[in-house]
Design an enzyme around this catalytic site. Sequence first.
Site, PDB file in Angstrom:
ATOM      1  N   GLY A 235       0.791  -1.225   0.000  1.00 16.38           N
ATOM      2  CA  GLY A 235       0.000   0.000   0.000  1.00 16.38           C
ATOM      3  C   GLY A 235       0.824   1.276   0.000  1.00 16.38           C
ATOM      4  CD  GLU A 272       2.711  -8.738   2.588  1.00 20.50           C
ATOM      5  OE1 GLU A 272       2.856  -9.873   3.045  1.00 20.50           O
ATOM      6  OE2 GLU A 272       1.589  -8.212   2.405  1.00 20.50           O
ATOM      7  N   PRO A 273       5.495  -4.139  -0.539  1.00 18.73           N
ATOM      8  CG  PRO A 273       7.481  -3.033  -1.107  1.00 18.73           C
ATOM      9  CD  PRO A 273       6.905  -4.048  -0.151  1.00 18.73           C
ATOM     10  N   GLY A 274       3.974  -3.650  -3.676  1.00 22.04           N
ATOM     11  CA  GLY A 274       3.862  -4.133  -5.049  1.00 22.04           C
ATOM     12  C   GLY A 274       4.050  -2.932  -5.964  1.00 22.04           C
ATOM     13  NE  ARG A 275      -0.763   1.241  -6.221  1.00 24.99           N
ATOM     14  CZ  ARG A 275      -1.781   0.881  -6.996  1.00 24.99           C
ATOM     15  NH1 ARG A 275      -1.815   1.245  -8.246  1.00 24.99           N
ATOM     16  NH2 ARG A 275      -2.789   0.161  -6.508  1.00 24.99           N
ATOM     17  NE  ARG A 311      -3.929   0.219 -11.492  1.00 26.03           N
ATOM     18  CZ  ARG A 311      -3.983   1.470 -11.118  1.00 26.03           C
ATOM     19  NH1 ARG A 311      -3.674   2.447 -11.953  1.00 26.03           N
ATOM     20  NH2 ARG A 311      -4.340   1.786  -9.895  1.00 26.03           N
ATOM     21  CB  CYS A 342     -17.190  -3.705 -28.965  1.00 28.33           C
ATOM     22  SG  CYS A 342     -16.310  -3.848 -30.515  1.00 28.33           S
ATOM     23  CD  GLU A 343     -17.558  -3.818 -22.346  1.00 29.97           C
ATOM     24  OE1 GLU A 343     -17.683  -3.137 -21.309  1.00 29.97           O
ATOM     25  OE2 GLU A 343     -17.408  -5.049 -22.351  1.00 29.97           O
TER      26      GLU A 343
END
Length: 418
Positions: A235, A272-275, A311, A342-343
Amino acid sequence: MREFDNDSGHMIFGGMRAEAIADEFGTPVYVTDENILRESYRNVYDTFSKYIDTKIQYACKANSSLAILKILEQEGSCIDAVSVGEVLTCMKVGFSASRISYTGNNVSDAELKAVSDLGVGITIDSLSELERLAKIRTNIPVSIRITPGIGSGHCGKVVTGSEGSKFGIPLDDVIYAYGRALELGLEPIGIHSHIGSGGKDIEPLIGSVSVLAETANDIKDAHGIDLKIINMGGGIYVPYRPNEEEMDIEELASSVADIILNETSVRSLAVEPGRYVVCDSTILLTRCVDVKRTGTKNYIGVDAGFNTLIRPAFYDSYHYAAIANKFNKACEGKYDIVGPICETGDHLARDRALPAPEEGDLVAIYSCGAYGYAMSNTYNSRPRCREVLVNNGRTELIRDNENFEDLWRYQKIPNRLL
Ligand code: LLP
């Protein structure tokens, strides 16, 4: 957000023109700068370890491409994994079991057996999981994930620590859980929480560590257990917008270390950093294929859609966008950058001031290293794209594009239909 150099109107990424990378590998393509990746890892590791013995457990859900993992393995990182697939992927590039910690949610017995057979650390997420794990294996060290009652995140979908969350053991049951772990023959060594992803403030993170610290003391009082490690989860925020302030991780690290070292007998921290580790290292290059002006909106149609980068469509997330071959041109109007899916929700960016676009221009979408390729999919039967690593002007393909055969590989038409 990281800014990139400009060479006579051309964006420079990883020591070379972004256009040269797109010309060599086609578009869309995810491109990772190895130097930025290593720098981000070192930054978070160095900052926290200045204050307390720290284990960085990279949350590999953010980006589990083999070459990226191998670079982090070389850097000395440990791993936070959430599935058997992630554990095996990390082992494939050389992470030993002792460097991997598995924190699942709604984990089946089969998965518990598989991860315990592989010998990785396990963080237990529920009372049910505690009982079921002990039937599979005992005499192993475990951590327990608690719900600290504090949540944070860039949107509701990624807030995990609030009371009533599906993640972790509710505070009221935590003391019981540790006692029960002992009774069942497990060896509790740690306590964990992860409050969410993409929140901008450090206060909720610090607050959650206070809850972890207090709870660790209560556990010691109740059961005489001396926990070895407090895991504050991930986070750590990364700015996605130009001129946006960075999270003060120096302040975060020193506050968290103070709490643990002054208020408990625990001496180690896991983060636990991901980003934070991967986000800035990667851009998505996508070609403008169509320009459309309507009475109310102008569109830059590109060859990447929410199949490539989900995202913006899924979370309404902001990713900065630039035209890589018009890097020094003045903005001419406002544009939505939209893909081929196609949205109507298929957008990568909305209302962005950009130079006048033309078909053939190269659009760079920033900050795509975290949850970019990892969340891509083949919706509308569009095979996934390539990934390239760039290092001081040298490119290497780290993942080839899928092809149409790949779309059909695991499908079967029953004989009676043929
Ligand atoms: N630890 C645990 C137990 C987690 O569940 C997560 C992320 C992390 C660490 C890493 O969080 P980070 O440092 O990356 O914020 N797909 C979403 C993010 C989902 C995060 C899920 N869990 C997005 O694209 O924003």
